[in-house]
Design an enzyme around this catalytic site. Sequence first.
Site, PDB file in Angstrom:
ATOM      1  N   HIS A  35      37.176 -21.920  -6.598  1.00 43.95           N
ATOM      2  CA  HIS A  35      37.307 -23.662  -6.706  1.00 43.95           C
ATOM      3  C   HIS A  35      37.784 -24.110  -5.435  1.00 43.95           C
ATOM      4  CE1 HIS A  35      37.170 -22.679 -11.022  1.00 43.95           C
ATOM      5  NE2 HIS A  35      36.302 -23.431 -11.099  1.00 43.95           N
ATOM      6  N   ARG A 187      36.699 -16.835 -16.313  1.00 41.15           N
ATOM      7  CA  ARG A 187      36.520 -15.690 -17.506  1.00 41.15           C
ATOM      8  C   ARG A 187      37.405 -14.223 -17.165  1.00 41.15           C
ATOM      9  NH1 ARG A 187      31.653 -18.401 -18.595  1.00 41.15           N
ATOM     10  NH2 ARG A 187      31.987 -19.784 -20.684  1.00 41.15           N
TER      11      ARG A 187
END
EC number: 6.3.2.1
Length: 279
Positions: A35, A187
């Site tokens: 990110h 995840r």
Amino acid sequence: MLVFSSLSELRGWRAQQTADPVALVPTMGNLHQGHLQLVKRAQQATSQVVVSIFVNPMQFAANEDLDRYPRTFAEDCAALEALGVTAVFAPTVEDVYPRGLANQTSVTVPEISDILCGASRPGHFRGVATIVCKLFNMVQPDIAVFGQKDYQQLQVIRLMAADLSMSVDIIGEPTERAEDGLALSSRNGYLTTEERAKAPFIYQLLQQLAEQLQQGVAPAEVEQRGLTALTEQGFRPDYLSVRRQQDLQPVAAADTKLVILLAAYLGNTRLIDNLCMQR
Ligand code: PAF
């Protein structure tokens, strides 16, 4: 760094931004280096960067991990502040979906939304397209940055923006990987130590399959080899597919820009990755 938790605050600020272009990096929080790379890419394009943090219930099916999706708002804000981000937009579910989800107007990008990840996650890309469309309307960005790790998502958003004549420049940023090649993902935190050690096989496999395509092995054969290899290594493949890049349709003889996409379970965790290549 500004933190807007309501749409009205955001809109008040946005109305004053007339000088520099505004870039948006949409996220669901639990930020990792992948990110932060998207944020840095946005900062290369403009000084005014808004990061949205919103775990979008509309893109999760009832049986998916919405409730256990990691929420790390304080750490996320600290990381964004350290990067010099202009503003964080973290609306509430009520602000985003004031009438609830059942009767929400939605955006569907046909065909591409129903294949690959869309086949195993019905409604997922409708949820993604709808929230991204709403975020574009809320933030009114000139530029928006998304990761190529979610390659299908990126193409869904590109097609939505083109089909609906949105004046947003969509940038796709290459996947950030751990040193052993595993694509960074929120995840990955669900993996056990043993699973984490196995997971880099995915990227090794994608590289091997790309080489085979370069050598002229037919896409169908490459897919079959890939599925067999995943199963042999203890993964439960959802799909492994060679597609053309622009719309993810099956490869025709004339197509040169290809992408290998896969989704596979390791234990209970569903991992996705992809590799673009030219033949
Ligand atoms: O990629 C994500 O994190 C999400 O799908 C997105 C684009 C922020 C929409 O909720």
